[in-house]
Design an enzyme around this catalytic site. Structure first.
Site, PDB file in Angstrom:
ATOM      1  N   ASP A 218       0.867  -1.181   0.000  1.00  0.00           N
ATOM      2  CA  ASP A 218       0.000   0.000   0.000  1.00  0.00           C
ATOM      3  C   ASP A 218       0.902   1.228   0.000  1.00  0.00           C
ATOM      4  OD1 ASP A 218      -2.173   1.832   0.394  1.00  0.00           O
ATOM      5  OD2 ASP A 218      -3.327   0.238   1.317  1.00  0.00           O
TER       6      ASP A 218
ATOM      7  N   HIS B  78       1.217   2.227  -3.272  1.00  0.00           N
ATOM      8  CA  HIS B  78       0.199   3.084  -3.883  1.00  0.00           C
ATOM      9  C   HIS B  78       0.640   4.542  -3.899  1.00  0.00           C
ATOM     10  CE1 HIS B  78      -2.190  -0.358  -4.163  1.00  0.00           C
ATOM     11  NE2 HIS B  78      -2.908  -0.255  -3.061  1.00  0.00           N
TER      12      HIS B  78
END
Length: 524
Positions: free
Chosen positions: A258, A292
Site C-alpha cells: 500500500d 500506492h
C-alpha cells in the site's frame, strides 16, 4: 608494610575505576532471551521467555533484550519503559499466525478509529525510552491475516468477530463501515500508543499483517535505516505515524503493498473527538519503490496535519509520488508542508496530487466536516516516465489554497490539472506532456505563471488551457515554436488577465480566447 599515601591513592583510583565499570555494565545490562528459555531454532513459542526477560529488565530499571543469531517463533511482544529490543545480525523473529496468540484485546487505533483489538505484534502503551534496533529480521507472517481481508465476501461468523463486537460496543460503527463487514480487524506490526522517545533502527521488516510501523499519539519518534518489504497485499503500508509530534524518518528503504509512508491523524468524528494533530515531521534520504503512494497525507486527517518537511527522497515505481487526500466529512487542516529535492520515475498515476474529493460526496455548507488544504509548497523536483505530472482537486465550497511549485521538471503523458483552487503559483516549471496541454485549469482564482514552459510543444494543443480562471498573471515566458498557441482562455468566469514580459516571437497567435470571455486581453 605500612601502606603509603600513594598506595592508598592508587587503591582508591582502582576501586573507583572498577565501580565505574560495574555501573556501566549495569546500565548496559543485556538480557539474552535464551537464558529465559527461548529457543533459537523456532521449535517452540518464545513468547513467555521474552516476557520473562522483559520483566527481569524492568525490575532493574530497564535494559536490552537480546536476540542472538537464530530463528525465534513468538507471539506479541509488549515493551515497557527503558526497554531496547536488540535483534542482532543473523537473528530472525518469526511471529505466529495463530490469531489466538494475539488475545486478549488491547487498546488500539485502527484506520483512524479508537478500538480494542488484537494485540499488535510489537506493542507498548504509555511507555518511555523504548526501541527496536539491530541488523536482524522480523517477519510478520501476514499471509493468513491478509486472507481475512481479501476474501471478505465469503467471511463466515467466527469467535473473533464476536470478541471484537463485545470489546467495541461503544465504537462509532459508521467510522469503520466497510471494514467491520470483513469480519474483524488485523493488527498492525509495530504500534506504540502514547509513548515518548521511540527509536526503530536498522532492522528489516517483512510480511506485515497490516500497517507496518504505526506509532500513535507518540512524541519524539525516530525511524532510521529501516528496510520494509511487503509483497502485494492489502493495506500493508510502510510507516504510518498518526497524531504524533516530532517524528524523524530517514535513510529507509520501503517497498510495500500500500502506501510507503503515510501521515494521519484520525478519521471523521472519532478523529475530531481525539483532536490530536500530526505535526513537526521530517522525512528524508529515503527510497520508495512499490506502493500506492510514496509519501501520503490522509485520508484520515481529521485531527489535522501541519509542519511537515519531505526532502531528498527517490520514488521509483510507486503509483503516486506525493499524495494528499481527503473528503467532505473528514474535517481537519493540512497546512505548512514543504516538499523539496525529490526524484520520481516510473510513476503509474500522478507525481503530485492534492485531492479533496477522495470519496464521492455532495456539496455542503462549510463546517467542522470540511477539510482544508493550504500553504503547501513543492520545489526542486524531477520526474521522468510519469503518467500525470500533477493534479489539484478542491471542493467548490472551499478550494485548495496557497500552493506553489518552484523549479519542477516533468516528462509525463499528461500535464498538470487544477480544479477548484486559489492562490496557485508556478515558477520556472517545465512540463513536457505527450498529450494535451502542459497545464489545464478550471474554476481557479489568483494564478501566477512565471517562466512556465514546455520543451516539446504539441501541434494540436496550446501549452496552457485556462477555463473559468480569474486574476491571472503570466510573465517571463519564452515559448518555443510548435504549439498553435501558448495560452487558450475559455469560460464565462475567466477575467482579469495580466500577460507581460514574455517573448512570444516564435508563435503567430500566442494567446487566444473563446467568445464567452468578454474581457479584452492586453499583453506584450
Amino acid at each position: 608494610m605500612k601502606p603509603t599515601l600513594k598506595t592508598a591513592r592508587n587503591l582508591s583510583l582502582c576501586l573507583a575505576f572498577f565501580l565505574m565499570l560495574a555501573n556501566k555494565a549495569s546500565a548496559q545490562k543485556y538480557f539474552n532471551v535464551q537464558d529465559y528459555g527461548a529457543k533459537a531454532d523456532s521449535s517452540t513459542l518464545a513468547t513467555v521467555a521474552i516476557q520473562k526477560a522483559i520483566a527481569a529488565a524492568v525490575k532493574v530499571g530497564g535494559g536490552t533484550i537480546y536476540f542472538g543469531p537464530g530463528k525465534y517463533l513468538t507471539g506479541p511482544i509488549h515493551l515497557k519503559s527503558n526497554i531496547n529490543i536488540l535483534i542482532d545480525a543473523g537473528a530472525e523473529l518469526h511471529f505466529s499466525d495463530n490469531f489466538d496468540h494475539y488475545l486478549p484485546a488491547v487498546p488500539s487505533r485502527w484506520e483512524g478509529t479508537m478500538v480494542n483489538n488484537f494485540s499488535p505484534l510489537f506493542y507498548a502503551y504509555e511507555a518511555e525510552n523504548i526501541s527496536i534496533t539491530g541488523r536482524g529480521l522480523i517477519n510478520g507472517n501476514g499471509k493468513k491475516w491478509w486472507a481475512t481481508s481479501e476474501n471478505f465476501a465469503n467471511v463466515q461468523p467466527t469467535k473473533y468477530m464476536e470478541i471484537f463486537k463485545q470489546n467495541n460496543k461503544n465504537v462509532i460503527a459508521p467510522d469503520l463501515k466497510g471494514w467491520i463487514e470483513r469480519g474483524f480487524l488485523r493488527p498492525p506490526f509495530i504500534q506504540f500508543m502514547f509513548c515518548k522517545n521511540v527509536l526503530i533502527q536498522g532492522i528489516k521488516i517483512i510480511n506485515s499483517p497490516f500497517w507496518t510501523v504505526n506509532p500513535q499519539f507518540c512524541e519524539n519518534v525516530t525511524v532510521q535505516g529501516v528496510t520494509i518489504e511487503n509483497p502485494p497485499s492489502p493495506n500493508t503500508d510502510g510507516i504510518n505515524p498518526e497524531s504524533c509530534r516530532y517524528v524523524h524518518i530517514s535513510d529507509c528503504h520501503i517497498s510495500v503493498g500500500d502506501d510507503c509512508i503515510t501521515i494521519k491523524s484520525g478519521k471523521d468524528r472519532d478523529g475530531r473527538r481525539m483532536n490530536v494533530p500530526a505535526e513537526n515531521y521530517t522525512i528524508t534520504n529515503t527510497t520508495m519503490l512499490s506502493g500506492h503512494g510514496g509519501v501520503v497525507i490522509g485520508s484520515e486527517m481529521s485531527g489535522g496535519v501541519k509542519k511537515i518537511v519531505i526532502s531528498n527522497c527517490v520514488f521509483d515505481g510507486t503509483d503516486r509520488g506525493i499524495r494528499i487526500k481527503s473528503a467532505r466529512g473528514r474535517g481537519g487542516v493540512v497546512e505548512d508542508i514543504r516538499v523539496s529535492n525529490i526524484i520520481m520515475k516510473n510513476i503509474q498515476d500522478e507525481a503530485i496530487v492534492l485531492n479533496m474529493q477522495y470519496a464521492k460526496t455532495e456539496v455542503e455548507p462549510v463546517s467542522e466536516r470540511t477539510p482544508i488544504f493550504r500553504n503547501i509548497h513543492f520545489s526542486n523536483i524531477t520526474g521522468v516516465d510519469i503518467n500525470v505530472a500533477g493534479k489539484i482537486v478542491g471542493i467548490e465550497e472551499l478550494p485548495v489554497d496557497q500552493i506553489t511549485f518552484n523549479d519542477i521538471q516533468m516528462d509525463a503523458k499528461e500535464g498538470f490539472n487544477l480544479l477548484n483552487a486559489s492562490n496557485i503559483e508556478f515558477h520556472q516549471v517545465t512540463v513536457n506532456a505527450k498529450n494535451g496541454s502542459a497545464l489545464k485549469t478550471d474554476n481557479v482564482t489568483n494564478l501566477e505563471l512565471n517562466g512556465f514552459k514546455t520543451n516539446k510543444p504539441l501541434a494540436d494543443s496550446p501549452v496552457i488551457s485556462l477555463k473559468n480562471t480569474s486574476n491571472v498573471f503570466i510573465h517571463n515566458s519564452w515559448p518555443k515554436a510548435g504549439s498553435p498557441n501558448f495560452v487558450s482562455i475559455s469560460g464565462s468566469k475567466s477575467s482579469n488577465f495580466t500577460i507581460k514580459n514574455n517573448n512570444f516571437k516564435a508563435l503567430k497567435n500566442p494567446v487566444i480566447k473563446s467568445s464567452e470571455v468578454k474581457e479584452k486581453l492586453v499583453f506584450d
